[in-house]
Design a protein around this motif. Structure first.
Motif, PDB file in Angstrom:
ATOM      1  N   HIS A   1       0.835  -1.205   0.000  1.00 56.70           N
ATOM      2  CA  HIS A   1       0.000   0.000   0.000  1.00 56.70           C
ATOM      3  C   HIS A   1       0.873   1.260   0.000  1.00 56.70           C
ATOM      4  N   ASP A   2       1.900   1.261   0.815  1.00 58.92           N
ATOM      5  CA  ASP A   2       2.768   2.445   0.888  1.00 58.92           C
ATOM      6  C   ASP A   2       3.494   2.695  -0.428  1.00 58.92           C
TER       7      ASP A   2
ATOM      8  N   GLU B   1      -7.549   4.339  -3.860  1.00 60.35           N
ATOM      9  CA  GLU B   1      -6.174   4.664  -3.476  1.00 60.35           C
ATOM     10  C   GLU B   1      -5.474   5.520  -4.539  1.00 60.35           C
TER      11      GLU B   1
ATOM     12  N   ARG C   1      -7.037   9.130  -3.015  1.00 64.71           N
ATOM     13  CA  ARG C   1      -6.729   9.563  -1.653  1.00 64.71           C
ATOM     14  C   ARG C   1      -5.434  10.370  -1.479  1.00 64.71           C
TER      15      ARG C   1
ATOM     16  N   PRO D   1      -8.874  11.427   3.429  1.00 63.24           N
ATOM     17  CA  PRO D   1      -8.928  10.051   2.909  1.00 63.24           C
ATOM     18  C   PRO D   1     -10.134   9.260   3.401  1.00 63.24           C
ATOM     19  N   GLU D   2     -10.556   9.513   4.647  1.00 64.71           N
ATOM     20  CA  GLU D   2     -11.685   8.738   5.191  1.00 64.71           C
ATOM     21  C   GLU D   2     -13.004   9.165   4.573  1.00 64.71           C
TER      22      GLU D   2
ATOM     23  N   THR E   1      -6.700  -6.223  -0.587  1.00 65.59           N
ATOM     24  CA  THR E   1      -5.423  -6.059   0.107  1.00 65.59           C
ATOM     25  C   THR E   1      -5.330  -7.102   1.205  1.00 65.59           C
ATOM     26  N   GLN E   2      -4.091  -7.403   1.568  1.00 65.55           N
ATOM     27  CA  GLN E   2      -3.855  -8.447   2.565  1.00 65.55           C
ATOM     28  C   GLN E   2      -2.844  -7.948   3.586  1.00 65.55           C
ATOM     29  N   PHE E   3      -3.139  -8.204   4.859  1.00 66.79           N
ATOM     30  CA  PHE E   3      -2.203  -7.861   5.918  1.00 66.79           C
ATOM     31  C   PHE E   3      -1.105  -8.919   6.005  1.00 66.79           C
TER      32      PHE E   3
ATOM     33  N   MET F   1       2.931  -9.718   7.818  1.00 69.12           N
ATOM     34  CA  MET F   1       4.108  -9.307   8.575  1.00 69.12           C
ATOM     35  C   MET F   1       5.317  -9.598   7.691  1.00 69.12           C
TER      36      MET F   1
ATOM     37  N   GLY G   1       9.083  -8.637  10.206  1.00 72.26           N
ATOM     38  CA  GLY G   1       8.667  -8.012  11.456  1.00 72.26           C
ATOM     39  C   GLY G   1       7.950  -6.687  11.303  1.00 72.26           C
TER      40      GLY G   1
ATOM     41  N   PRO H   1       4.544  -4.741   9.966  1.00 71.51           N
ATOM     42  CA  PRO H   1       3.183  -4.939   9.449  1.00 71.51           C
ATOM     43  C   PRO H   1       2.976  -4.181   8.147  1.00 71.51           C
ATOM     44  N   THR H   2       2.443  -4.881   7.175  1.00 68.52           N
ATOM     45  CA  THR H   2       2.360  -4.363   5.809  1.00 68.52           C
ATOM     46  C   THR H   2       0.991  -4.695   5.218  1.00 68.52           C
ATOM     47  N   LEU H   3       0.471  -3.779   4.408  1.00 65.84           N
ATOM     48  CA  LEU H   3      -0.705  -4.117   3.595  1.00 65.84           C
ATOM     49  C   LEU H   3      -0.236  -4.332   2.174  1.00 65.84           C
TER      50      LEU H   3
END
Ligand SMILES: [Ca+2]
Ligand SMILES: [Ca+2]
Lengths: 317, 317
Positions: free
Chosen positions: A123-124, A177, A180, A191-192, A201-203, A205, A208, A210-212
């Motif tokens: 996502h980032d 996205e 936003r 954005p909200e 999207t999937q969460f 790790m 170590g 946390p990533t989408l």
């Protein structure tokens, strides 16, 4: 900066880029009705929800949707890493600038392009790619950044509604996205308050952290009958005002206005100004306005004739 | 009414129902840091997003999730129209009050119950059913409406954060449309700030009236790894504070706090008070707190010991 200019002007006339024709009068009359305490049409602030389509309603959508221009640019930027695209449609068409072959690839080809350029990254990462592109890309007709091709009358309208206690949402057929990263700066919409189409999207790790992660799978199409669904999912209230420009907005305007009773407002932007912007409607490939134009007459939606009703279209910088 | 009481008290101590133990100090310290202009930890108002789990974090979740109690009541209310349920699990178990058989039906049985009681009706119909039930149903232990079994310390916390420029969101594993009808009145959280699990809905014109119809299909599960996905879909920003109570909140707290840098806040409510409420954690069927409790120690999340840290749990009416 756009918003500041708007606020300064707003002290005298909140909608200075609108001519004194019927649409402006209809907007002001609606806002005065729902904000007048004690009036039978009064709407409490939390219920003052206004929804805006994006492409063709808030910014230019010709010669093609801006997000499609983004996808084409991304294919070109990534072509070196994908030698196989030289011989594979729809990528070949993009690389050769063959718009006819691209059109022939149809919706299936389009989805392929989007998945290849919008997914398989975090996502980032995607937000960064969009932000960098939107800051540098230029529209081919006006030779300006796309974020300067937003309609000044609509910026004034957004500010006017907010000044009257409305919460303004974007409800775009485009990617949530994709909008936003710049909507807050350009439209004053956080954005909200952006609703749009999305991929899954999937969460995860990752080392170590946390990533989408963006998967190459369609999650939701926020267009046509999807718009009321998206509005309900995100907002959970029925809007009292809706602004669109094409058949993709038909159901959104129906959902907003056909409630049998309380005062509602529906508006369509009709692109009628080939000199200052574009003129298109019933036969346009992008932003076709056909069924919704017929429905406007039946449902008393206000139709903006861009040429006659807008004094200025873009803010000159 | 609850919120008014909270605001009045807040003038002296914003968190009067919290004992002066470590969790209260941690909350206040965090809020002061991020709101102090010029401080390196300052966070601009639009970025002050706080997310709250609902069941077990804002209100009671034992002896079973309130939404499950709702579903069981709905089965009983609709049983006359479904004679076949007498012989069909999991409905038979519900009608006979056989909790053991109901548990044996597992997650599959639960989904069946939810679909049968939450779908195949319009959005407006479902909202009405929920609103009527929540206004009349009573919890078996306290013999009070469920909306009075919300934690007074958490109501104070919500109000305190909002008074400090935070936007507060609910991020529930429960159904988004089960929470929305009463969240604004009870928590001060408007429908557009509720994130939750959902079933698919479809836009339909019914006798010329635009309608959203609830289909018996799961759309999204806003639990565990789904919570960061739901947060991103609805909010589009990473929260700076997250409040939960179970393993279902693990990924939400990771996503919120593990950002490598800026100040973040994670909190878990540990149910330790069998006298005033309930005591449960690692082995509980509803609201199991096991992995997340271990993660709290590693990640410096604040753990609220309900018995020691909360002066009052419910507001006496
Ligand atoms: Ca449009
Ligand atoms: Ca919980």
């Amino acid at each position: 900066a756009l918003l500041l200019v708007t606020s300064a002007k707003a002290q005298s006339d909140p909608l200075p880029s609108w001519n004194d024709t019927a649409p402006k009068a209809a907007i002001v009359s609606f806002v005065e009705k729902v904000t007048k305490e004690g009036s039978p049409d009064f709407v409490p602030e939390p219920e003052r929800i206004a929804v805006f389509d994006n492409d063709g309603t808030l910014w230019v959508e010709h010669p093609m949707y801006t997000q499609l221009a983004f996808a084409l640019d991304r294919v070109k930027a990534e072509a070196a890493a994908h030698p196989e695209w030289k011989d594979k449609q729809p990528f070949k068409a993009v690389l050769e600038g063959d718009m006819k072959a691209l059109a022939a690839a149809g919706e299936k080809g389009l989805v392929e392009l989007i998945m290849e350029t919008h997914a398989d990254m975090t996502h980032d990462e995607f937000q960064k790619v969009v932000s960098e592109w939107i800051a540098t890309a230029r529209d081919p007709k006006f030779n300006k950044p796309y974020t300067e091709l937003v309609y000044q009358p609509m910026l004034e309208l957004l500010a006017y509604l907010r000044a009257n206690g409305f919460k303004t949402f974007i409800v775009s057929g485009g990617g949530i996205e994709f909008v936003r990263p710049w909507a807050e700066q350009v439209y004053g919409v956080p954005p909200e308050q952006v609703v749009g189409s999305s991929i899954k999207t999937q969460f995860q790790m990752r080392d170590g952290t946390p990533t989408l992660f963006r998967l190459p799978q369609v999650n939701f199409i926020d267009d046509k009958a999807g718009k009321p669904v998206g509005i309900n999912a995100h907002i959970g209230r029925r809007p009292i005002a809706a602004f669109g420009n094409s058949d993709g907005d038909l159901e959104m305007l129906q959902w907003t206005t056909m409630t049998g009773g309380s005062v509602r407002f529906g508006m369509l932007i009709h692109h009628t100004d080939a000199d200052r912007e574009y003129a298109y409607d019933r036969k346009s490939e992008f932003g076709r306005l056909d069924k919704a134009l017929d429905a406007a007459a039946i449902n008393n939606w206000t139709v903006v004739d861009m040429k006659a009703d807008w004094k200025e279209i873009f803010l000159e910088k």
